[in-house]
Scaffold this active site. Structure first.
Site, PDB file in Angstrom:
ATOM      1  CB  SER A 140      -0.951  -0.033   1.192  1.00 17.09           C
ATOM      2  OG  SER A 140      -1.946   0.956   1.084  1.00 17.09           O
TER       3      SER A 140
ATOM      4  CG  ASP B 160      -6.148  -2.836  -4.350  1.00 12.88           C
ATOM      5  OD1 ASP B 160      -7.048  -2.277  -3.684  1.00 12.88           O
ATOM      6  OD2 ASP B 160      -5.000  -2.376  -4.448  1.00 12.88           O
TER       7      ASP B 160
ATOM      8  CG  HIS C 103      -5.097  -2.254  -0.682  1.00 11.81           C
ATOM      9  ND1 HIS C 103      -4.460  -1.729  -1.787  1.00 11.81           N
ATOM     10  CD2 HIS C 103      -4.651  -1.528   0.382  1.00 11.81           C
ATOM     11  CE1 HIS C 103      -3.668  -0.733  -1.415  1.00 11.81           C
ATOM     12  NE2 HIS C 103      -3.764  -0.592  -0.114  1.00 11.81           N
TER      13      HIS C 103
END
Length: 397
Positions: free
Chosen positions: A187, A321, A374
């Site tokens: 991320s 994601d 994600h």
């Protein structure tokens, strides 16, 4: 039926760890071996070696970073050493440890306010590597400063503190100096990881001891600072059937060349606002009120320099994601203009397609993880361990 409320269980479990924190302060931030955890169901002692502690990374502001270190369950003295940075910025390292790649997992069950139940995670990356989970930047998790100014942080200071942390940690753990070192994260941490590697390779303190045996980095569904990270959400949502033809065509027409996250013209801004009401907000297990400055515009130049110098990189993306869609990641990798070494193909786990991959001449491998969100290891743990095992062993996926 309601299932486990991870937010409340995090709070309960971390509260139970607080008595250990007072002991760390009394021992002048010495490392602490953890052999038992409340709620661990399978046996009385943990089946892996867990150490926690603090390391000071800024003497002037007394910035102390908290870490969890777990030894490899295979061969700690020879297996790779990973420094894992969790995204956000502001997500606790315990999130990476218990929900992604660490050896602990919460039992998903109805929440009744009781102690959280934990079990051993069979697809932990600690099966084949030593991992330091670092609460960073300062203000994240248990990491703290004794001065308000110490909480002013950003991309540059986070990466600087990570290098200082590593150097001091290795001085205290010289038995890991020769282990192959990789910096990893997902991320927003995917933006900072290459900065850490860059600072290790090009920092002003290169002559300081100990030396790093740095081999490369890994980033999952990573931010880069480029527009494409966010802009790819719109075509991804359209391709998944989440938004209408009309909305997609309107954004495509009115937002051409715009940064969708900060649109400058009114028609584009209005359409992006409609796109944001259309998305379902998920619960966040991170704090978002850090005094944090995004002071590095893009990390692509760093990635080119690192891989060109002979260091390895794995970039992976859960293909479901919508926070940092794989379509955008493919686009910025393409912009690096690396020649293709191993063309686009499927990769497999237990006879099933686990995703798709392509590798490049400049030591970079890209892989999608089929059906993952994600934080890919959270959704496809078995497949991600297989991916990590093959790449870290210098094998094709």
């Amino acid at each position: 039926m309601l299932t486990v409320n991870y937010h409340h269980r995090f709070i309960i479990l971390l509260f139970l760890l607080l008595p250990c924190m007072f002991r760390w302060f009394l021992l002048a931030s010495a490392a602490y071996k953890v052999t038992h955890l409340p709620g661990f169901l399978q046996q009385s002692t943990l089946p892996f070696n867990l150490e926690t502690g603090y390391i000071e990374v800024d003497e002037f502001y007394d910035v102390q970073l908290f870490y969890y270190f777990i030894e490899s369950e295979r061969n700690p003295r020879e297996d790779p050493l990973l420094l894992w940075l969790t995204g956000g910025p502001g997500c606790s390292a315990f999130s990476g440890l218990s929900l992604e790649i660490g050896p602990l997992k919460f039992i998903s069950e109805r929440y009744n306010g009781s102690l959280p139940n934990l079990v051993y995670h069979p697809y932990s990356w600690t099966k084949i590597s030593n991992i330091i989970f670092l609460d960073s930047p300062v203000g994240t998790g248990f990491s703290f400063s004794n001065h308000p100014e110490g909480y002013e942080t950003g991309d540059k200071s986070w990466s600087k503190h990570a290098v200082i942390f590593l150097r001091k940690w290795l001085k205290d753990h010289p038995q890991f100096l020769s282990n192959p070192l990789y910096i990893a994260g997902d991320s927003y941490a995917g933006k900072v990881v290459p900065l850490v590697v860059h600072n290790i390779l090009n920092g002003k303190d290169l002559e300081e001891q100990p030396k790093f045996n740095i081999q490369g980095y890994m980033i999952g569904n990573p931010s880069t600072g480029e527009f494409i990270d966010y802009n790819a959400q719109v075509p991804f949502a359209f391709g998944m059937g989440i938004i209408s033809d009309e909305l997609y065509q309107g954004i495509d027409k009115n937002c051409e060349g715009e940064d969708y996250e900060n649109p400058k013209n009114s028609p584009c801004a209005s359409l992006i606002q409609i796109f944001e009401e259309g998305k379902v907000k998920e619960w966040q297990r991170c704090i978002h009120d850090l005094n944090y400055t995004k002071d590095v515009r893009s990390n692509l130049e760093y990635q080119v320099n690192i891989t060109t110098s002979g260091h390895r990189a794995l970039v992976y993306s859960g293909d479901h994601d919508m926070v940092v869609p794989f379509m955008g990641t493919k686009e910025w990798i393409k912009s690096l203009k690396f020649s293709i070494r191993d063309p686009w193909r499927s990769w497999h786990v237990s006879g099933q397609v686990a995703g798709y991959t392509e590798s490049y001449s400049n030591n970079m491998t890209f892989a999608t993880v089929k059906g993952a969100g994600h934080t890919a290891p959270e959704y496809k743990a078995k497949e991600c361990l297989a991916m990590f095992r093959r790449w870290i062993s210098h094998r094709l996926l």
